[in-house]
Motif scaffolding. Structure first.
Motif, short mmCIF file in Angstrom:
data_model
loop_
_atom_site.label_atom_id
_atom_site.label_comp_id
_atom_site.label_asym_id
_atom_site.label_seq_id
_atom_site.Cartn_x
_atom_site.Cartn_y
_atom_site.Cartn_z
N TYR A 1 -7.37 -2.18 -2.36
CA TYR A 1 -6.46 -3.07 -1.64
C TYR A 1 -7.16 -4.17 -0.85
N ARG B 1 -5.20 -7.45 6.34
CA ARG B 1 -5.05 -6.21 5.58
C ARG B 1 -5.68 -5.04 6.34
N TYR C 1 -3.78 -1.69 7.78
CA TYR C 1 -4.12 -0.34 7.33
C TYR C 1 -4.51 0.54 8.52
N ILE D 1 0.83 -1.21 0.00
CA ILE D 1 0.00 0.00 0.00
C ILE D 1 0.86 1.26 0.00
N ILE E 1 0.01 4.69 -2.36
CA ILE E 1 -0.73 5.60 -1.49
C ILE E 1 -0.87 6.99 -2.11
N ALA F 1 -8.54 2.39 2.06
CA ALA F 1 -7.74 1.33 1.45
C ALA F 1 -8.62 0.45 0.56
N SER G 1 -9.51 5.10 7.47
CA SER G 1 -8.45 4.71 6.55
C SER G 1 -8.64 3.27 6.05
#
Length: 612
Positions: free
Chosen positions: A483, A430, A434, A367, A371, A478, A474
């Motif tokens: 993602y 994940r 994040y 990521i 980003i 993501a 956030s």
């Protein structure tokens, strides 16, 4: 002629130096410095300078040659807090004496944020002792060894000597904390029985560990061994002294608490909610106000939670159904089937746990590369993923983040709990990475620390709804960036959001609606699909941290609503990267002030668009 000119120049420089010295002296000692930012930074710095542990954590004095604080521990006595609280009214009066007309936009924002914080602390003096400072999650009994292991730096013999000093002084620190516990006992503020049982188990295990196997000793060995050319004779002397201090200072300090809590145990009750404490209902509402930075009532938060739980569960059930799971009996059935699949778990071994840490690193590296699609600003601070120390992982949360040192000597750290392998399903990793790392806590906190135009109070302000709301938000960002495209990863994201929605229900359920600990556990088990070990740890966390768990979802929903407002008002001119700059580059703040900041951004951007 030249000599005369040089002499005049020297005199001029001397005069300038004296003037600058006089100015600096005035700015440090005057009740009201000339410069507003100096007042803000000086006020916070004076507090921080009394906290050697904070100074070690921040790590900015070492680069200037100041290191003596690394051999000291904080003064945790109630009297020290009395002194700090007594200064607040004078601080507020001085803050208000700065005329708004002479402040620029950024200074005005700093003033409003500082005033909000001061007003809240002053209003909360009456509830100062409404907490359980020693519990199964945090407190001096586990914060101290964690601090020594992860924060105290050893780069030379001096750093090791400071480590020894902190070992020797710990009994005073525990005695100071014990004073505060006794004041709470006199006021009828006694932890529930299970809390006392947990801390006694933890502390007895800590002192039953042989000195040479204790984390305070093993970490010292590792720190010294990591220093190139550490003198052998110094190493032997320091390790011998450390063994003596752990046996003669550290273990007796823990025995102070063990003795106290063993007696206190007979006075504890099973009631878990704050409602059973003197003025507990008012203290809980004050906690909600602090953590959410809103005026939402416990009832409003409870109802909001119920609505969000129903919405998110419906989304998860829909995905499970498309993946072929039987959901004829609803959410609980589908999540039970998902959580029972071995393919989603790592091997329950040291190798399996090591692989989890490696995979977290891969997720974050991935990521980080992409980003820029959603962010213009990026932190410079590095991030590493480490395991939560094993001595406390049984009762620790699933993960937490520790921000980096200001001078870059220590990276940000994402601590992962690897105690129960079933608590780390692959589809949840994940989202957790994040949240704790990028673009979550590490991203936001590091950006704030690196803002050059901000006073320290804006970089370090403890506004949980902003910080945790951002981290939860956030997770969705993501997903929007692609993602979590795998359906199961998306379930992991939704389950994490559901988890925070359930928190709204159970936190208010425990402390406002008088639910029992067992009732709250049952509700969370049924409505999240989480492992029971995680659920029990979470519910017990909410019991000792009233209101804190409500901040996440309240903060996320506010940021999302502000983003939607900006989208509607700006239309095609809306830029997600710009919006994120507005949120991140102003530092942490109450949600009410954040809304004003975003409104000002929308108005300014709209005016620019009209001119074009």
């Amino acid at each position: 002629m030249v000599k005369r000119m040089l002499r005049r120049l020297s005199l001029a420089l001397l005069a300038l130096s004296l003037l600058l010295g006089a100015f600096v002296t005035h700015e440090w000692f005057a009740q009201k410095p000339f410069m507003f930012r100096v007042f803000l930074d000086r006020s916070l710095l004076k507090v921080v300078l009394k906290s050697p542990e904070t100074l070690t954590s921040l790590g900015f004095l070492e680069s200037m040659g100041f290191t003596a604080h690394n051999g000291e521990l904080n003064n945790d006595s109630p009297e020290e807090m009395d002194v700090l609280l007594a200064q607040l009214d004078d601080l507020k009066a001085t803050l208000l004496s700065y005329d708004d007309a002479y402040l620029d936009e950024n200074e005005q924002l700093s003033k409003d944020i500082s005033l909000y914080l001061l007003d809240f602390i002053i209003a909360s003096k009456a509830y100062r002792y409404h907490n359980y400072p020693v519990n199964q999650l945090f407190g001096v009994q586990n914060d101290y060894p964690s601090f020594m292991a992860s924060t105290h730096q050893i780069h030379d013999v001096e750093g090791a000597e400071y480590y020894l000093s902190r070992l020797e002084k710990v009994k005073v620190k525990f005695a100071q904390n014990l004073e505060g516990l006794k004041i709470r006992e006199q006021k009828g503020i006694i932890p529930p029985k299970f809390v006392i049982e947990r801390v006694l188990t933890e502390m007895n295990a800590f002192i039953d560990t042989p000195v040479t196997e204790n984390i305070l000793y093993t970490e010292l060995v590792d720190k010294i061994d990591s220093v190139t050319d550490f003198p052998l004779q110094d190493k032997e002397r320091i390790l011998l002294t450390a063994r003596v201090h752990i046996q003669d200072s550290v273990y007796p300090a823990y025995n102070l608490f063990i003795h106290y809590f063993s007696i206190l145990q007979s006075k504890a009750v099973d009631d878990a909610g704050f409602w059973h404490l003197p003025n507990g209902d008012k203290a809980y509402q004050q906690a909600l106000k602090f953590f959410t930075t809103t005026d939402l009532t416990a009832e409003e938060i409870h109802q909001l939670g119920l609505a969000e739980v129903a919405r998110i569960q419906t989304e998860i059930v829909s995905i499970l159904e498309t993946q072929g799971y039987d959901v004829s009996e609803g959410f609980t059935q589908g999540m039970a089937a998902l959580s029972n699949e071995p393919a989603f778990y790592y091997e329950d071994s040291d190798a399996g746990r090591a692989q989890i840490l490696q995979d977290y690193d891969k997720i974050l590296a991935e990521i980080n590369q992409g980003i820029g699609k959603a962010f213009m600003v990026k932190p410079k601070a590095l991030l590493e993923v480490v395991r939560i120390p094993e001595f406390k992982e049984k009762t620790a949360p699933g993960a937490y983040y520790q921000q980096p040192a200001i001078d870059g000597s220590r990276p940000g750290r994402f601590f992962a709990n690897l105690y129960d392998i079933k608590a780390t399903p692959k589809y949840s990793m994940r989202t957790l990475a994040y949240h704790e790392g990028v673009p979550g806590h590490h991203f936001q906190l590091s950006v704030a620390m690196e803002l050059e135009s901000m006073p320290f109070i804006r970089k370090m302000a403890p506004f949980v709804a902003y910080a945790e709301g951002w981290a939860l938000y956030s997770e969705q960002v993501a997903w929007e960036l692609g993602y979590q495209a795998d359906p199961f990863d998306n379930i992991g994201r939704l389950q994490a959001e559901l988890f925070r929605a359930v928190r709204l229900v159970v936190d208010t359920g425990i402390h406002y609606k008088r639910w029992t600990r067992e009732a709250a556990i049952e509700y969370m088990l049924v409505n999240t699909g989480m492992p029971e070990t995680d659920v029990v740890a979470e519910i017990e966390r909410y019991i000792v941290m009233p209101g804190q768990a409500t901040a996440y979802k309240i903060g996320m929903m506010k940021i999302l609503s502000l983003r939607e407002k900006a989208k509607l008002d700006l239309g095609e001119k809306f830029d997600l990267r710009e919006f994120h700059d507005v949120i991140l580059k102003n530092g942490a703040m109450p949600l009410t002030i954040l809304e004003r900041v975003v409104d000002n951004y929308i108005a300014a951007r709209s005016l620019e668009n009209d001119r074009l």
